[in-house]
Write an enzyme that holds these catalytic residues in place. Structure first.
Site, PDB file in Angstrom:
ATOM      1  N   ASP A 249       0.844  -1.206   0.000  1.00 16.13           N
ATOM      2  CA  ASP A 249       0.000   0.000   0.000  1.00 16.13           C
ATOM      3  C   ASP A 249       0.881   1.259   0.000  1.00 16.13           C
ATOM      4  OD1 ASP A 249      -2.426  -1.671   0.493  1.00 16.13           O
ATOM      5  OD2 ASP A 249      -1.376  -2.069   2.355  1.00 16.13           O
TER       6      ASP A 249
ATOM      7  N   HIS B 141      -4.727  -3.384   6.423  1.00 15.65           N
ATOM      8  CA  HIS B 141      -4.498  -3.637   4.989  1.00 15.65           C
ATOM      9  C   HIS B 141      -5.841  -4.042   4.388  1.00 15.65           C
ATOM     10  CE1 HIS B 141      -2.871  -4.944   1.196  1.00 15.65           C
ATOM     11  NE2 HIS B 141      -3.292  -6.170   1.394  1.00 15.65           N
TER      12      HIS B 141
HETATM   13  P1  NAD Z   1      -1.893 -18.449  -4.547  1.00 12.65           P
HETATM   14  O1  NAD Z   1      -3.213 -19.128  -4.448  1.00 12.65           O
HETATM   15  O2  NAD Z   1      -1.246 -18.281  -5.869  1.00 12.65           O
HETATM   16  O3  NAD Z   1      -0.846 -19.230  -3.635  1.00 12.65           O
HETATM   17  C1  NAD Z   1      -1.135 -19.570  -2.315  1.00 12.65           C
HETATM   18  C2  NAD Z   1      -0.331 -20.809  -2.003  1.00 12.65           C
HETATM   19  O4  NAD Z   1      -0.470 -21.061  -0.615  1.00 12.65           O
HETATM   20  C3  NAD Z   1      -0.849 -22.060  -2.748  1.00 12.65           C
HETATM   21  O5  NAD Z   1       0.228 -22.667  -3.438  1.00 12.65           O
HETATM   22  C4  NAD Z   1      -1.368 -22.954  -1.625  1.00 12.65           C
HETATM   23  O6  NAD Z   1      -1.157 -24.335  -1.873  1.00 12.65           O
HETATM   24  C5  NAD Z   1      -0.535 -22.458  -0.443  1.00 12.65           C
HETATM   25  N1  NAD Z   1      -1.092 -22.736   0.882  1.00 12.65           N
HETATM   26  C6  NAD Z   1      -2.401 -22.726   1.247  1.00 12.65           C
HETATM   27  N2  NAD Z   1      -2.495 -23.079   2.554  1.00 12.65           N
HETATM   28  C7  NAD Z   1      -1.240 -23.266   3.010  1.00 12.65           C
HETATM   29  C8  NAD Z   1      -0.688 -23.659   4.257  1.00 12.65           C
HETATM   30  N3  NAD Z   1      -1.459 -23.927   5.312  1.00 12.65           N
HETATM   31  N4  NAD Z   1       0.652 -23.782   4.372  1.00 12.65           N
HETATM   32  C9  NAD Z   1       1.458 -23.553   3.315  1.00 12.65           C
HETATM   33  N5  NAD Z   1       0.999 -23.203   2.087  1.00 12.65           N
HETATM   34  C10 NAD Z   1      -0.333 -23.060   1.950  1.00 12.65           C
HETATM   35  O7  NAD Z   1      -2.042 -17.058  -3.783  1.00 12.65           O
HETATM   36  P2  NAD Z   1      -1.072 -15.796  -3.866  1.00 12.65           P
HETATM   37  O8  NAD Z   1      -1.492 -14.930  -4.990  1.00 12.65           O
HETATM   38  O9  NAD Z   1       0.337 -16.225  -3.767  1.00 12.65           O
HETATM   39  O10 NAD Z   1      -1.522 -15.010  -2.541  1.00 12.65           O
HETATM   40  C11 NAD Z   1      -1.241 -15.531  -1.259  1.00 12.65           C
HETATM   41  C12 NAD Z   1      -1.882 -14.650  -0.190  1.00 12.65           C
HETATM   42  O11 NAD Z   1      -1.282 -13.372  -0.159  1.00 12.65           O
HETATM   43  C13 NAD Z   1      -3.381 -14.401  -0.387  1.00 12.65           C
HETATM   44  O12 NAD Z   1      -4.046 -14.498   0.863  1.00 12.65           O
HETATM   45  C14 NAD Z   1      -3.420 -12.982  -0.902  1.00 12.65           C
HETATM   46  O13 NAD Z   1      -4.666 -12.367  -0.650  1.00 12.65           O
HETATM   47  C15 NAD Z   1      -2.312 -12.380  -0.091  1.00 12.65           C
HETATM   48  N6  NAD Z   1      -1.769 -11.104  -0.572  1.00 12.65           N
HETATM   49  C16 NAD Z   1      -1.455 -10.156   0.358  1.00 12.65           C
HETATM   50  C17 NAD Z   1      -0.905  -8.945  -0.027  1.00 12.65           C
HETATM   51  C18 NAD Z   1      -0.558  -7.896   0.981  1.00 12.65           C
HETATM   52  O14 NAD Z   1      -0.241  -6.759   0.560  1.00 12.65           O
HETATM   53  N7  NAD Z   1      -0.570  -8.125   2.279  1.00 12.65           N
HETATM   54  C19 NAD Z   1      -0.679  -8.702  -1.382  1.00 12.65           C
HETATM   55  C20 NAD Z   1      -1.017  -9.680  -2.316  1.00 12.65           C
HETATM   56  C21 NAD Z   1      -1.571 -10.881  -1.889  1.00 12.65           C
HETATM   57  C1  LMR Z   2      -3.434  -6.598  -2.570  1.00  8.83           C
HETATM   58  O1  LMR Z   2      -3.510  -5.565  -1.888  1.00  8.83           O
HETATM   59  O2  LMR Z   2      -3.147  -6.576  -3.780  1.00  8.83           O
HETATM   60  C2  LMR Z   2      -3.639  -7.927  -1.887  1.00  8.83           C
HETATM   61  O3  LMR Z   2      -3.991  -7.755  -0.550  1.00  8.83           O
HETATM   62  C3  LMR Z   2      -4.602  -8.790  -2.625  1.00  8.83           C
HETATM   63  C4  LMR Z   2      -6.021  -8.310  -2.465  1.00  8.83           C
HETATM   64  O4  LMR Z   2      -6.875  -9.137  -2.168  1.00  8.83           O
HETATM   65  O5  LMR Z   2      -6.259  -7.122  -2.641  1.00  8.83           O
END
Ligand code: NAD
Ligand code: LMR
Length: 344
Positions: free
Chosen positions: A161, A189
């Site tokens: 962010d 967030h």
């Molecule tokens: P994705 O679905 O591509 O990958 C998630 C992975 O996590 C998968 O491979 C899955 O098998 C694995 N997984 C699920 N449960 C698990 C566990 N208990 N232990 C280990 N691995 C596990 O998702 P992504 O795009 O990589 O996003 C991951 C997370 O990050 C989501 O919750 C998304 O919303 C979050 N995210 C947060 C931010 C932020 O700014 N804070 C930004 C982007 C995404």
């Molecule tokens: C983001 O900010 O891009 C991540 O937290 C993914 C989402 O769900 O917005």
């Protein structure tokens, strides 16, 4: 951690989208510098193992100088054993039309057992960054299950962010994002987050410094127009950027999230540079955010400690937005408490 001591980094969800964008940057030295040896542990669930194993093979093929070892597992005890840094990425991402809090039930249950495994097996100096959403409350859950690890070692990511705010200012003012400092993201967030530019500064090529608010007022035709732009364009654009990416890209941000995780950890250990950055850390009551909530603040990092920057003036509009975001964090805490996710 000394500069040449190997650092063990566990990445959960290593077989996912963010994992794929993150692993190679950690291994190339972007997080700790090219001279710091890194041992990577990739933790997945069984369905994600193959993808993580493929990434591990590619990591070997890069022949990175800093990468000492790569281990893939679906066993949390093994994955967190001896780890210095746990990047908790593994969780379900939201789809179109969802808010991040909609993931509480689906993802909350992941973070208790992982907190417990960190408590039992991680290195004494372990630090934790939660990326999986809803990140702030997931960090709270993980920390509640790790009573032997100081709560301030658990953090959640609002650096994306923060970087988005820098990017929007850069586009509007026509200056490089790297020339802008001291932006703040307050709160959760989520769409309630509070991007605040009241203290932000621009450094020109000749080293002179100028307030971002002054440059914006000039670019937008006066202070009144700037206030309208901030409330109607800038704040919603930054706060809802995650949803916009999901809509345009068809899946949630991955490379920018990985870049933000690199920035968060880099600044946490190696220092923030000019001004401060934003990270969600456990509140000590600063800025009237109730103690114990994991909320985003202006922070300065060094040697693995975040210090909340104190004494910054807050405009009434920013304060009331922060109160709303804090209320949302309290509601999330109530939900996970009622689901039994905060208890060990
Ligand atoms: P994705 O679905 O591509 O990958 C998630 C992975 O996590 C998968 O491979 C899955 O098998 C694995 N997984 C699920 N449960 C698990 C566990 N208990 N232990 C280990 N691995 C596990 O998702 P992504 O795009 O990589 O996003 C991951 C997370 O990050 C989501 O919750 C998304 O919303 C979050 N995210 C947060 C931010 C932020 O700014 N804070 C930004 C982007 C995404
Ligand atoms: C983001 O900010 O891009 C991540 O937290 C993914 C989402 O769900 O917005």
């Amino acid at each position: 951690m000394g500069t040449q001591t190997p650092v063990t980094v566990t990445v959960t969800g290593a077989g996912g989208q963010i994992g794929y964008a993150l692993l190679f940057r950690i291994a190339s030295g972007a997080m700790f510098g090219v001279h710091r040896p890194v041992r990577l542990k990739l933790l997945e669930i069984p369905t994600g193992l193959k993808s993580a194993e493929g990434a591990a093979m590619e990591l070997q093929d890069c022949a990175f100088g800093a990468l000492q070892s790569v281990e893939v597992t679906d066993d949390a005890a093994q994955g967190f054993d001896g780890t210095n840094l746990a990047l908790l990425v593994g969780a379900r991402p939201r789809g179109p039309g969802m808010e991040r809090a909609d993931l509480l039930t689906a993802n909350g249950a992941i973070f208790g057992p992982q907190g417990q495994a960190i408590n039992e097996g991680a290195a004494d100096d372990v630090r934790v960054l939660v990326v999986g959403n809803p990140a702030n409350t997931n960090a709270l859950i993980a920390s509640a299950h790790a009573p032997d690890v100081p709560a301030e070692r658990f953090t959640a990511m609002t650096r994306l962010d923060h970087n988005r705010a820098l990017a929007q200012l850069s586009l509007t003012l026509g200056v490089p994002a790297a020339a802008i400092d001291s932006v703040i993201i307050w709160g959760n967030h989520s769409a309630s987050q509070v991007p605040d530019i009241s203290h932000a500064m621009i450094t020109a090529a000749d080293g002179s410094r100028r307030r971002v608010t002054e440059a914006l007022a000039e670019a937008l035709g006066g202070s009144a127009k700037m206030e309208i732009w901030l409330a109607e364009t800038f704040i919603p654009k930054v706060a809802k950027r995650g949803a916009e990416i999901i809509e345009v890209r068809g899946s949630s941000s991955a490379a920018s999230a990985a870049a933000a995780a690199i920035d968060h950890v880099h600044d946490w250990f190696l220092g923030t540079g000019v001004g401060w950055t934003s990270a969600a850390v456990v509140s000590d009551g600063s800025y009237s955010v109730p103690r114990g909530l994991v909320s985003s603040f202006p922070v300065e990092g060094l040697d693995g400690s975040w210090v909340i920057r104190q004494g910054l003036e807050m405009a009434p509009a920013i304060r009331s937005r922060l109160e709303a975001s804090v209320k949302e964090l309290q509601e999330e805490r109530e939900i996970v408490t009622s689901l039994g996710l905060l208890k060990r």
